[in-house]
Write an enzyme that holds these catalytic residues in place. Structure first.
Site, mmCIF file in Angstrom:
data_model
loop_
_atom_site.group_PDB
_atom_site.id
_atom_site.type_symbol
_atom_site.label_atom_id
_atom_site.label_comp_id
_atom_site.label_asym_id
_atom_site.label_seq_id
_atom_site.Cartn_x
_atom_site.Cartn_y
_atom_site.Cartn_z
ATOM 1 N N ASP A 248 0.751 -1.200 0.033
ATOM 2 C CA ASP A 248 -0.122 0.028 -0.015
ATOM 3 C C ASP A 248 0.905 1.352 0.084
ATOM 4 O OD1 ASP A 248 -3.208 0.318 1.034
ATOM 5 O OD2 ASP A 248 -1.862 2.163 1.148
ATOM 6 N N THR B 141 -11.283 -7.289 -7.693
ATOM 7 C CA THR B 141 -12.764 -6.919 -7.261
ATOM 8 C C THR B 141 -12.745 -5.481 -7.198
ATOM 9 O OG1 THR B 141 -12.135 -7.751 -5.142
ATOM 10 C CG2 THR B 141 -13.157 -9.317 -6.459
ATOM 11 N N ARG C 220 -11.383 -1.881 -9.560
ATOM 12 C CA ARG C 220 -11.842 -1.082 -10.240
ATOM 13 C C ARG C 220 -11.281 -1.483 -11.745
ATOM 14 N NH1 ARG C 220 -15.814 -0.334 -7.603
ATOM 15 N NH2 ARG C 220 -16.210 1.846 -6.703
ATOM 16 N N ASP D 73 -13.869 -9.467 -11.425
ATOM 17 C CA ASP D 73 -15.466 -8.913 -11.281
ATOM 18 C C ASP D 73 -15.673 -7.583 -11.805
ATOM 19 O OD1 ASP D 73 -17.987 -8.904 -9.730
ATOM 20 O OD2 ASP D 73 -16.988 -7.339 -8.723
ATOM 21 N N GLU E 121 -16.433 -1.362 -18.544
ATOM 22 C CA GLU E 121 -17.628 -0.886 -18.093
ATOM 23 C C GLU E 121 -17.944 0.811 -18.120
ATOM 24 O OE1 GLU E 121 -18.149 -1.891 -13.703
ATOM 25 O OE2 GLU E 121 -16.203 -3.062 -14.199
#
Length: 311
Positions: A169, A225, A227, A251, A256
């Site tokens: 992170d 899962t 973006r 996912d 999109e």
């Protein structure tokens, strides 16, 4: 205070906000332009992803005090401009993090055990046991990119397995008892599974690309899962073809539409055609956080945050 609801959500959201004394109006069909003509009447708006809350919209919303998004991210809102106008931004990642963690684990176990391939074959009368021999999760090193609400939820789901969990992170000191935080270099040297749990920001746009993928020492399984626009699909497909990515659970997809309600704005891309035919790929329609339970939890989280701030 008057609240305008722009998307349908769990009924408890309206019920509890009514009980708290808010006036709740609903408009689930007007165009964005029509909403802009009346948004100055409202103190708050609640939506999912129906349209983008941009500078023009915010300028029209002269009395707006808060925006509640019944979901985890705020990428459909010009957050910088909203904060400049002292509008409180409310999201609900706590509401669907468990659902995302379970979905990611389900995808991973399905990939490891070839469940989608085996299921399709049995339905066709094929009984190929050796061809569907799976692999076990125990003993693997699982890597999580983005160790916030969603990443931590996935790590908690992995506690029942004999795995090492590493996280990467950009924020320091986010590791915990469920995942050891490491540098990107160490992450790419050790992991055998990569699960993406980052928000959509300028930093994460197209971050999973050929250069990034090729820096991994070992072939790996990939889950997204988070973006779709964080991943360059063409590069993932190339990695699947070469064996650098052993399999993928997706996912979300870069194709999109911004509303998340439809897939394509144009014709089917070649990369997607490959994905739908690949036996080592599992696809779902942006539903990792989309459970019966999370629908209620998301709404309750929004109510709780509005109550804490404005009551």
């Amino acid at each position: 205070m008057k609240i305008l609801h722009l998307d349908t959500n769990h009924q408890l959201l309206l019920n509890q906000l009514n009980d708290l004394g808010f006036q709740n109006d609903e408009d689930y069909s007007s165009s964005k332009e029509d909403i802009e003509t009346k948004i100055n009447q409202y103190d708050g708006i609640i939506l999912r992803s129906r349209f983008t809350i941009d500078k023009q919209f915010l300028d029209a919303a002269t009395n707006l005090k808060f925006i509640g998004r019944v979901g985890a991210g705020l990428e459909n809102i010009d957050c910088t401009y909203a904060e400049k106008k002292r509008i409180t931004l409310i999201a609900a990642p706590e509401g669907n993090r468990n659902a995302v963690g379970e979905h990611a684990l389900g995808m991973l176990l399905s990939l490891f055990n070839k469940l989608n391939k085996a299921d399709a074959e049995v339905r066709q009368g094929k009984w190929l046991r050796e061809d569907n021999r799976g692999i076990e999760l125990d003993g693997k090193t699982v890597g999580i990119i983005g160790y916030g609400n969603m990443g931590k939820a996935f790590a908690r789901k992995l506690r029942g397995f004999d795995v090492e969990v590493l996280c990467y992170d950009i924020k320091p000191h986010v590791g915990d008892e469920n995942a050891k935080q490491v540098s990107l270099k160490e992450f790419q040297e050790q992991v055998e599974v990569v699960s993406l749990h980052t928000p959509q920001t300028p930093l994460t746009l197209n971050m999973i690309n050929a250069e990034f993928i090729n820096q991994f020492k070992k072939p790996f399984w990939f889950l997204n899962t988070a973006r779709g626009k964080s991943v360059v699909t063409d590069d993932v497909v190339d990695a699947l073809k070469s064996g650098k990515i052993l399999g993928a659970g997706l996912d979300v997809l870069e194709y999109e539409k911004a509303s998340f309600e439809n897939l394509f704005s144009s014709e089917m891309p070649d990369a997607f055609q490959y994905l739908i035919n690949a036996q080592n790929v599992i696809l779902s329609p942006h539903v990792a956080g989309w459970t019966i339970e999370s629908k209620e939890k998301l709404a309750q989280t929004i109510v709780n945050k509005i109550k804490a701030k404005f009551c």
